[in-house]
Design a protein around this motif. Structure first.
Motif, PDB file in Angstrom:
ATOM      1  N   SER A  21      11.967 -39.674  34.344  1.00  0.00           N
ATOM      2  CA  SER A  21      11.508 -38.875  35.478  1.00  0.00           C
ATOM      3  C   SER A  21      12.403 -39.027  36.713  1.00  0.00           C
ATOM      4  CB  SER A  21      10.069 -39.263  35.848  1.00  0.00           C
ATOM      5  OG  SER A  21      10.048 -40.553  36.432  1.00  0.00           O
ATOM      6  N   GLY A  22      13.347 -39.967  36.673  1.00  0.00           N
ATOM      7  CA  GLY A  22      14.202 -40.202  37.828  1.00  0.00           C
ATOM      8  C   GLY A  22      13.489 -40.921  38.960  1.00  0.00           C
ATOM      9  N   TYR A  49      22.525 -45.167  33.805  1.00  0.00           N
ATOM     10  CA  TYR A  49      21.741 -43.947  33.985  1.00  0.00           C
ATOM     11  C   TYR A  49      22.495 -42.928  34.836  1.00  0.00           C
ATOM     12  CZ  TYR A  49      18.200 -40.897  36.040  1.00  0.00           C
ATOM     13  OH  TYR A  49      17.513 -39.805  36.491  1.00  0.00           O
ATOM     14  N   ALA A  53      23.285 -39.212  33.338  1.00  0.00           N
ATOM     15  CA  ALA A  53      22.417 -38.099  33.744  1.00  0.00           C
ATOM     16  C   ALA A  53      22.927 -37.546  35.067  1.00  0.00           C
ATOM     17  CB  ALA A  53      20.977 -38.581  33.868  1.00  0.00           C
ATOM     18  N   SER A  55      22.455 -34.618  36.902  1.00  0.00           N
ATOM     19  CA  SER A  55      21.914 -33.658  37.863  1.00  0.00           C
ATOM     20  C   SER A  55      20.470 -33.875  38.313  1.00  0.00           C
ATOM     21  CB  SER A  55      22.038 -32.243  37.288  1.00  0.00           C
ATOM     22  OG  SER A  55      21.277 -32.149  36.101  1.00  0.00           O
ATOM     23  N   GLU A  56      19.690 -34.636  37.595  1.00  0.00           N
ATOM     24  CA  GLU A  56      18.283 -34.777  37.943  1.00  0.00           C
ATOM     25  C   GLU A  56      18.119 -35.464  39.298  1.00  0.00           C
ATOM     26  OE1 GLU A  56      19.596 -35.832  35.119  1.00  0.00           O
ATOM     27  OE2 GLU A  56      18.722 -34.572  33.575  1.00  0.00           O
ATOM     28  N   PRO A  57      17.160 -34.983  40.105  1.00  0.00           N
ATOM     29  CA  PRO A  57      16.879 -35.661  41.379  1.00  0.00           C
ATOM     30  C   PRO A  57      16.367 -37.083  41.131  1.00  0.00           C
ATOM     31  CG  PRO A  57      15.793 -33.521  41.284  1.00  0.00           C
ATOM     32  CD  PRO A  57      16.335 -33.809  39.920  1.00  0.00           C
ATOM     33  N   ILE A  58      16.629 -37.948  42.091  1.00  0.00           N
ATOM     34  CA  ILE A  58      16.229 -39.349  41.994  1.00  0.00           C
ATOM     35  C   ILE A  58      15.389 -39.715  43.204  1.00  0.00           C
ATOM     36  CG2 ILE A  58      17.076 -41.735  42.073  1.00  0.00           C
ATOM     37  CD1 ILE A  58      19.630 -40.681  40.698  1.00  0.00           C
ATOM     38  N   ARG A  90      24.273 -35.116  44.117  1.00  0.00           N
ATOM     39  CA  ARG A  90      22.967 -35.339  43.483  1.00  0.00           C
ATOM     40  C   ARG A  90      21.886 -35.514  44.539  1.00  0.00           C
ATOM     41  NH1 ARG A  90      22.495 -38.982  38.274  1.00  0.00           N
ATOM     42  NH2 ARG A  90      20.402 -38.433  37.647  1.00  0.00           N
TER      43      ARG A  90
END
Length: 131
Positions: A21-22, A49, A53, A55-58, A90
């Motif tokens: 889920s970031g 990580y 990965a 592009s996913e928001p963190i 990102r």
């Protein structure tokens, strides 16, 4: 990557690194005997990580009632790859939670926040500890 969940102890924080889920969380108190041994695997997993990965928001949430200087250094070591990822475009948010009236933790958050120019660093005052 497998989620990392570590229960809090008297000296170390609760850890929940949910890579899917970031969302990353540290809460409780942090003054482990050996901060490098405790935080090193977390830092390595975070770097892996971030490399995989793209592009996913963190969201990285920290709610510590107390931490020592070696934990502060370890936190900065965790934060810097997040700042680098944000510099590369990102979406990274660091949420620094502190209990209303806890000026020490609030000021520590302000100090950390001053080192960021790309990642969003939110200072979040809570009415009571949420951990």
């Amino acid at each position: 990557m497998d989620r990392i969940q570590i229960s809090a102890t008297d000296r170390s924080p609760r850890v929940d690194f949910d890579f899917a889920s970031g969302r990353f969380q540290l809460s409780g108190e942090s003054y482990p005997e050996d901060a490098a041994a405790f935080f090193g695997p977390l830092l390595q997993s975070l770097r892996t990580y971030l490399a995989a990965a793209a592009s996913e928001p963190i969201v990285f949430e920290v709610e510590l009632a107390y931490f020592n200087s070696s934990s502060a250094k370890a936190l900065m070591n965790l934060f810097m790859p997040l700042e680098d990822a944000a510099g590369e475009g990102r979406a990274v948010t660091i949420r620094w939670l502190f209990t209303k009236g806890d000026e020490t933790i609030a000021e520590a958050g302000e100090d950390f926040a001053s080192d960021f120019s790309h990642a969003r660093f939110d200072l979040v005052e809570t009415s009571q500890a949420e951990c």
